[in-house]
Design a protein around this motif. Structure first.
Motif, PDB file in Angstrom:
ATOM      1  N   VAL A 103       0.836  -1.198   0.000  1.00  0.00           N
ATOM      2  CA  VAL A 103       0.000   0.000   0.000  1.00  0.00           C
ATOM      3  C   VAL A 103       0.875   1.253   0.000  1.00  0.00           C
ATOM      4  O   VAL A 103       0.601   2.224  -0.718  1.00  0.00           O
ATOM      5  CB  VAL A 103      -0.941  -0.014   1.220  1.00  0.00           C
ATOM      6  N   SER A 104       1.964   1.218   0.796  1.00  0.00           N
ATOM      7  CA  SER A 104       2.875   2.374   0.855  1.00  0.00           C
ATOM      8  C   SER A 104       3.545   2.599  -0.486  1.00  0.00           C
ATOM      9  O   SER A 104       3.668   3.743  -0.944  1.00  0.00           O
ATOM     10  CB  SER A 104       3.922   2.148   1.943  1.00  0.00           C
ATOM     11  N   VAL A 105       3.953   1.534  -1.150  1.00  0.00           N
ATOM     12  CA  VAL A 105       4.593   1.658  -2.454  1.00  0.00           C
ATOM     13  C   VAL A 105       3.610   2.198  -3.484  1.00  0.00           C
ATOM     14  O   VAL A 105       3.949   3.071  -4.298  1.00  0.00           O
ATOM     15  CB  VAL A 105       5.176   0.301  -2.894  1.00  0.00           C
ATOM     16  N   ASP A 106       2.393   1.652  -3.472  1.00  0.00           N
ATOM     17  CA  ASP A 106       1.389   2.127  -4.439  1.00  0.00           C
ATOM     18  C   ASP A 106       1.110   3.617  -4.253  1.00  0.00           C
ATOM     19  O   ASP A 106       0.933   4.355  -5.225  1.00  0.00           O
ATOM     20  CB  ASP A 106       0.102   1.325  -4.283  1.00  0.00           C
ATOM     21  N   ARG A 107       1.066   4.075  -2.996  1.00  0.00           N
ATOM     22  CA  ARG A 107       0.819   5.483  -2.742  1.00  0.00           C
ATOM     23  C   ARG A 107       1.966   6.340  -3.297  1.00  0.00           C
ATOM     24  O   ARG A 107       1.732   7.391  -3.910  1.00  0.00           O
ATOM     25  CB  ARG A 107       0.639   5.712  -1.244  1.00  0.00           C
ATOM     26  N   ARG A 108       3.197   5.935  -3.106  1.00  0.00           N
ATOM     27  CA  ARG A 108       4.332   6.706  -3.601  1.00  0.00           C
ATOM     28  C   ARG A 108       4.384   6.690  -5.123  1.00  0.00           C
ATOM     29  O   ARG A 108       4.725   7.699  -5.753  1.00  0.00           O
ATOM     30  CB  ARG A 108       5.629   6.146  -3.025  1.00  0.00           C
ATOM     31  N   VAL A 109       4.023   5.560  -5.736  1.00  0.00           N
ATOM     32  CA  VAL A 109       4.003   5.486  -7.192  1.00  0.00           C
ATOM     33  C   VAL A 109       2.928   6.401  -7.757  1.00  0.00           C
ATOM     34  O   VAL A 109       3.123   7.086  -8.769  1.00  0.00           O
ATOM     35  CB  VAL A 109       3.800   4.034  -7.645  1.00  0.00           C
ATOM     36  N   ALA A 110       1.778   6.419  -7.089  1.00  0.00           N
ATOM     37  CA  ALA A 110       0.696   7.289  -7.557  1.00  0.00           C
ATOM     38  C   ALA A 110       1.107   8.751  -7.478  1.00  0.00           C
ATOM     39  O   ALA A 110       0.768   9.555  -8.354  1.00  0.00           O
ATOM     40  CB  ALA A 110      -0.564   7.030  -6.728  1.00  0.00           C
ATOM     41  N   GLU A 111       1.832   9.120  -6.443  1.00  0.00           N
ATOM     42  CA  GLU A 111       2.276  10.510  -6.312  1.00  0.00           C
ATOM     43  C   GLU A 111       3.284  10.889  -7.389  1.00  0.00           C
ATOM     44  O   GLU A 111       3.311  12.034  -7.829  1.00  0.00           O
ATOM     45  CB  GLU A 111       2.893  10.725  -4.931  1.00  0.00           C
ATOM     46  N   SER A 112       4.095   9.937  -7.818  1.00  0.00           N
ATOM     47  CA  SER A 112       5.095  10.224  -8.849  1.00  0.00           C
ATOM     48  C   SER A 112       4.508  10.207 -10.244  1.00  0.00           C
ATOM     49  O   SER A 112       5.079  10.785 -11.169  1.00  0.00           O
ATOM     50  CB  SER A 112       6.247   9.213  -8.772  1.00  0.00           C
TER      51      SER A 112
END
Length: 562
Positions: A103-112
């Motif tokens: 979930v943390s990775v998906d959130r950071r990918v979405a922000e980028s």
């Protein structure tokens, strides 16, 4: 240094009691970057591999490894750790992450705005100055770093470059960028000798400047399952380039410390064959089979034992060499002190003998001359024969007085104390020229008196005296000159003749008294830290030169005579 870790997590958090258990029985050997040796790395490697036997958790082992590295690299004088932060990462497929980490990775990918990468760099071990640096779960930025094509190199340049060199084929390339930041790649090594303004360390103000980071080094390798591991060490001391080959050995031991337990479990588990096959299907053939572990351990143990035994022998030999060197230096110091005492004692005796010759012998002889003169002034009958004898004795006594004065001056020139070295040298040259019929020339500057110590003045006089004596005895010269003046940052004395020169193995150097005279000149020069040079040719004469370093002295710093 010990850190209390308060968070316990199933996916990588490390509790205090678990860490203490993992580090139990692990020996620590202090290391220093500037003094790192193969023996140090061998001891450290043994401790790193021992960690793998203390815990079944990869996170526990990785954090224990970072703690060991943090506590091992210290200042030699104070014992304070010099690496404020040590971290260990591994590459992990996103599909193998925990739900929370995905979930943390998906959130950071979405922000980028980029597509989700297949792998991330996961922080599995960390240790440093602050409690927040000693717990993987407390790192929100580096806990799981997506390895995207564009944002990864920009936001995490250290990890990006380290992953590039670790995953590349073994090679050695040295590069230097425009901002004078050196980087060396040696089989998976990232070397940053100057962390200030380095493009590979982005947190300059809040990390490099605040914690006085001067160098950084990163290294890593590949696990048997095809994934990579990376170790990053930030140092307050400059990491010398000479330690890079030793870091390869350290990297291998860290790999063994990280994955050895899993290899043992696969080998001992009945279902291990199936898991190995799955691993091979996923990553390709393993580089080293788990069945080779015992053989590898035995060979490595023999290597380490040999290294340690050789280190003990070398240390013992070094101690003996140092002891022998100390004895040699002590004997040399004693010989030099004895030579100085002999020369000083000789000068004292010469001064006393000179005073006695002048005050007693010469005075009495002069008195006899005056008495004879009084006899000559008394008129008597038939005194022609007597007057002839008296006149003869008078001239003989005058010659004795003159010779006595010359001997007195040769033993210890009083003018050296009263008038200075320049006057003494000129008189020495003039008297020798009168005896030998030379054409003499003196070029001595009076300015040398103000920077020359009395000990140096005596040395200059004696060297000139010996050089003129050799010239009288051997050279058969017709023209002799003495020059003494400053030249740059040194005083230079030169005694030059146009006579018959010599070679060291020839007629002049072979004479016993001449050889001793040259040794005496060399020893006198050495005692005042001067350099004596003798240049001679059989056709062009001889030049004896004495070079005295001024050593920053100013005029007026010469010592008082006497």
């Amino acid at each position: 240094m010990s850190c209390i870790l308060r968070v316990v997590r199933a996916d990588g958090g490390v509790a205090r009691w678990e860490m203490e258990k993992c580090m139990g029985g692990v020996e620590r050997f202090p290391c220093e970057w500037s003094r790192l040796t193969l023996s140090d790395v061998t001891h450290l490697g043994m401790s790193l591999r021992h960690i793998s036997l203390q815990s079944a958790s990869l996170f526990h082992r990785a954090t224990a490894i970072t703690q060991l590295l943090f506590e091992s690299f210290t200042c030699h004088e104070t014992g304070v750790p010099v690496c404020p932060l040590v971290r260990v990462f591994r590459t992990v497929p996103v599909t193998e992450l925990s739900e929370e980490d995905r979930v943390s990775v998906d959130r950071r990918v979405a922000e980028s705005g980029e597509a989700r990468s297949e792998k991330v760099m996961q922080l599995i071990g960390t240790y440093g100055l602050h409690p927040g640096w000693c717990d993987v779960s407390l790192s929100s930025t580096h806990r799981c770093v997506p390895m995207n094509a564009t944002t990864f190199p920009v936001q995490f340049p250290t990890l990006s470059e380290l992953m590039r060199v670790v995953s590349a084929e073994s090679r050695r390339v040295f590069e230097q960028t425009g901002d004078l930041v050196a980087r060396e790649r040696v089989d998976g090594l990232l070397y940053v000798p100057d962390a200030a303004n380095s493009p590979y360390i982005s947190a300059q103000a809040e990390f490099v400047n605040r914690y006085h980071i001067r160098s950084a080094i990163g290294f890593g390798g590949q696990f048997r399952d095809g994934e990579h591991y990376c170790v990053v060490m930030f140092s307050r001391w400059i990491i010398p380039q000479s330690v890079l080959p030793l870091m390869r050995i350290l990297s291998l031991n860290i790999r063994l410390g990280l994955e050895r337990q899993e290899s043992c479990e696969r080998r001992c588990n009945d279902g291990g064959a199936k898991r190995v096959d799955d691993s091979e299907k996923h990553t390709g053939p393993r580089r080293v089979g788990s069945c080779d572990t015992d053989i590898f351990d035995n060979l490595l143990g023999l290597y380490e034992q040999m290294v340690l035994q050789q280190d003990v022998r070398l240390q013992q030999e070094l101690a003996r060499v140092v002891e022998q060197q100390g004895v040699i230096e002590d004997h040399a110091a004693r010989v030099q002190a004895l030579n100085r005492q002999l020369l000083v004692a000789g000068e004292v005796e010469r001064r006393a003998l000179s005073r006695d010759l002048h005050d007693i012998v010469a005075t009495q002889l002069v008195g006899m001359i005056f008495q004879m003169q009084a006899v000559l002034d008394v008129p008597t009958d038939g005194r022609e024969a007597l007057l002839g004898w008296i006149e003869k004795y008078r001239y003989e006594l005058l010659e004795i007085v003159q010779r006595t004065r010359e001997l007195s001056f040769a033993l210890h020139p009083a003018s050296l104390e009263r008038a200075g070295v320049v006057v003494a040298l000129e008189r020495l040259l003039r008297e020798a020229g009168r005896r030998q019929g030379w054409t003499v020339e003196s070029q001595c500057s009076e300015s040398v008196e103000r920077v020359l110590t009395y000990e140096e003045s005596v040395c200059v006089y004696r060297v000139t005296q010996e050089a003129l004596h050799n010239c009288e005895k051997h050279a058969k010269a017709t023209r002799v000159g003495v020059a003494f003046d400053t030249c740059g940052d040194e005083l230079i004395l030169r005694v030059i003749d146009n006579g018959r020169g010599f070679v060291r193995s020839g007629e002049r150097g072979a004479a016993s008294d001449g050889g001793l005279g040259q040794l005496a000149m060399q020893e006198r020069a050495r005692l005042i830290n001067a350099e004596l040079k003798i240049e001679s040719s059989c056709t062009s004469g001889t030049v004896v030169s004495l070079h005295i370093q001024l050593g920053g002295r100013c005029e007026g710093e010469g010592l008082t005579r006497g």
